[in-house]
Design an enzyme around this catalytic site. Sequence first.
Site, PDB file in Angstrom:
ATOM      1  N   CYS A 121      36.185  41.851  46.720  1.00 22.18           N
ATOM      2  CA  CYS A 121      37.277  40.813  46.620  1.00 22.18           C
ATOM      3  C   CYS A 121      36.776  39.468  46.976  1.00 22.18           C
ATOM      4  O   CYS A 121      35.948  38.988  46.219  1.00 22.18           O
ATOM      5  CB  CYS A 121      38.509  41.288  47.743  1.00 22.18           C
ATOM      6  SG  CYS A 121      39.951  40.364  47.688  1.00 22.18           S
ATOM      7  N   ASP A 174      42.527  44.700  36.255  1.00 18.26           N
ATOM      8  CA  ASP A 174      42.611  43.896  37.383  1.00 18.26           C
ATOM      9  C   ASP A 174      43.497  42.816  36.912  1.00 18.26           C
ATOM     10  O   ASP A 174      43.172  41.753  36.385  1.00 18.26           O
ATOM     11  CB  ASP A 174      41.250  43.349  37.982  1.00 18.26           C
ATOM     12  CG  ASP A 174      41.424  42.557  39.353  1.00 18.26           C
ATOM     13  OD1 ASP A 174      42.293  41.853  39.597  1.00 18.26           O
ATOM     14  OD2 ASP A 174      40.297  42.506  39.871  1.00 18.26           O
ATOM     15  N   HIS A 204      42.336  45.950  40.565  1.00 20.37           N
ATOM     16  CA  HIS A 204      41.792  45.366  41.923  1.00 20.37           C
ATOM     17  C   HIS A 204      41.757  45.983  43.045  1.00 20.37           C
ATOM     18  O   HIS A 204      42.529  46.785  43.318  1.00 20.37           O
ATOM     19  CB  HIS A 204      42.609  43.865  41.947  1.00 20.37           C
ATOM     20  CG  HIS A 204      41.812  42.856  43.077  1.00 20.37           C
ATOM     21  ND1 HIS A 204      40.763  42.351  42.483  1.00 20.37           N
ATOM     22  CD2 HIS A 204      41.902  42.514  44.379  1.00 20.37           C
ATOM     23  CE1 HIS A 204      40.206  41.416  43.287  1.00 20.37           C
ATOM     24  NE2 HIS A 204      40.879  41.574  44.326  1.00 20.37           N
TER      25      HIS A 204
END
Length: 239
Positions: A121, A174, A204
Amino acid sequence: MVSTRYEKITTPDGEFEAFCALPESSPAPAVLIFQEVFGINDNIRGLAGQLAEAGYLALAPDVFWRIEPRFERKDESGLADGFARVQQLDFDLVPADLTATMAHALAMPECNGRIGGVGFCLGGTLAYLFAAASRVDGRGPDAAVSYYGSGVNKMLDLAPRVECPVLFHYGARDPYIPAEQIDEVERALAGRPDVALHRYDAGHAFSNWDAPSMYDEAAARVAWERTLTFLDERLHPRT
């Protein structure tokens, strides 16, 4: 037996902590783990432990230390807090923090002089930044792995400075990283035999078991297997 502790990393404007997981035998290659917006939480500590079990010295720097040392959230309920910390993060200072962590790891007696980075991330962007910008005594990292870094495509001007092999993992579904942005990363690094990019049928943060609505066990398992193989090939060079 894996052991854990915190290391103090020194920078020109202060000290911060990095969570450390040590393998059973050393010296060993080091792997820096770059956090998600949730901070150094159970997920990141768990991944550090898994890397140590695989034979690596794992070190996870607290990149939010100037904002809130040891900031930690664990799941979707902490997203707003995490995003707020990212908004406060000074990206002009972060590269020096990553380099300081790299220098610290290389100086540890448990490190054998090889080093890589893995980020998730926010940390996926930092892993790319680490590959492009971190240099200690003229040498950069030996490998970097970036999981769904939403900021990578905004830093593609740094691509020529990436000297080490890089592995990218992205979720094809995502909501934070459109397919076009993944395409941009792929194009910018096309023709590099030491760069690989994989897309998964996932969203995600698919590797984060602490965020149930995001976690995708199948995708996480395949990506982690690829990550360990990639690190093994780069950080345990065959003679």
